[in-house]
Enzyme design. Structure first.
Site, PDB file in Angstrom:
ATOM      1  N   LYS A   1       0.796  -1.255   0.134  1.00 44.38           N
ATOM      2  CA  LYS A   1       0.122   0.139   0.029  1.00 44.38           C
ATOM      3  C   LYS A   1       0.824   1.417  -0.052  1.00 44.38           C
ATOM      4  CE  LYS A   1      -4.467  -1.767   1.557  1.00 44.38           C
ATOM      5  NZ  LYS A   1      -5.678  -1.463   2.379  1.00 44.38           N
TER       6      LYS A   1
ATOM      7  N   ARG B   1      -3.841 -10.077   4.586  1.00 43.80           N
ATOM      8  CA  ARG B   1      -4.082 -10.032   3.531  1.00 43.80           C
ATOM      9  C   ARG B   1      -2.928  -9.488   2.338  1.00 43.80           C
ATOM     10  NH1 ARG B   1      -6.298  -6.467  -0.590  1.00 43.80           N
ATOM     11  NH2 ARG B   1      -7.663  -7.193  -2.031  1.00 43.80           N
TER      12      ARG B   1
END
Length: 274
Positions: A204, A238
């Site tokens: 991210k 995740r």
């Protein structure tokens, strides 16, 4: 949780698993590499062209069905904020609905309850696929925790048992890098809710900004962030890079006493005097 993007515009793989056979192949490889479950998504969270519910269903459900034909024991979640998509996906065999919108569709809880599925309740501000306001929080962890408590109450009131609920602080979702780092540092305060915490940190922007790495060069920093989350109480992670993530997660579990070592041989044999 291995990430499978059936999208042409995902921020990480840029459509490399958009074709059905590629998505299925990646799914089976992830399971073989040690992933415990697959998270299949047909619409990215961020801004982009409109995708109809019918098109989203056509993207995700064939992957669910194809994987379960090959690996009927596989656990599959579908990343969607639409109740109609969740309904069809659960009917096809998806056992978890991963709603990164924070239940923006008021029908979602009823669908999950009726299908007997698990639900990931994620913190998010604003609607998916739309421009978001600037991220402003007085205390990001306290506000995320209050939001998640509210969503848990909403889900339970709709008939979803508490033991089928998972919470996700939503790293990067309507948050800047400082907010996401604070959530990582204080993740234990969210674990105190008493529900499994999912950490979706892989590749991210907060990781790229923290270590000044472009997309495609964030594997090591992603693993570091994942490990920090596990040590702070996350029990689901995740991740895109399954092999590296599985090894790091299993080592973290061994340190915490959550998983026994694969073997214990070092210094376990009697010493011989020579």
């Amino acid at each position: 949780m291995a990430v499978i993007n059936r999208t042409p515009d995902s921020f990480y793989d840029r459509g490399s698993t958009f074709l059905l056979d590629r998505a299925v192949e990646r799914s089976l490889c992830a399971l073989d590499a040690g992933a415990d479950w697959l998270d299949i998504g047909g619409v990215p969270f961020g801004r982009g062209p409109a995708v109809s519910p019918a098109e989203e269903i056509d993207r995700v459900v064939p992957v669910v069905e194809a994987v379960l034909r090959e690996r009927p024991e596989a656990v599959i979640s579908v990343d969607t904020y639409r109740a109609d998509v969740a309904d069809v996906a659960a009917a096809a065999g998806a056992r978890v609905i991963n709603d990164t919108s924070g239940l923006v569709d008021p029908r979602m809880t009823a669908v999950v309850a009726r299908r007997g599925a698990y639900a990931v309740l994620c913190h998010s501000a604003g609607r998916p696929r739309e421009e978001k306001p600037l991220a402003r929080y007085h205390d990001v962890v306290a506000e995320v925790r209050a939001f998640l408590q509210d969503r848990v109450a909403l889900a339970e009131a709709a008939g979803i048992p508490r033991d089928r609920l998972i919470v996700d602080p939503g790293h990067d979702l309507d948050k800047n890098t400082l907010h996401s780092l604070e959530l990582t540092r204080r993740l234990g305060e969210l674990a105190e809710l008493g529900l499994p915490v999912l950490a979706a940190v892989s590749n991210k922007d907060f990781i790229g900004e923290a270590v000044d790495r472009p997309q495609g060069e964030r594997v090591y920093a992603s693993i570091a962030a994942m490990t920090a989350c596990i040590l702070a109480g996350a029990r689901i992670v995740r991740m895109h890079d399954v092999v590296a993530a599985v090894d790091a997660a299993r080592m973290s579990e061994a340190i915490l006493g959550l998983r026994p070592p694969a073997r214990v041989e070092h210094n376990t044999h009697p010493t011989r005097n020579v």
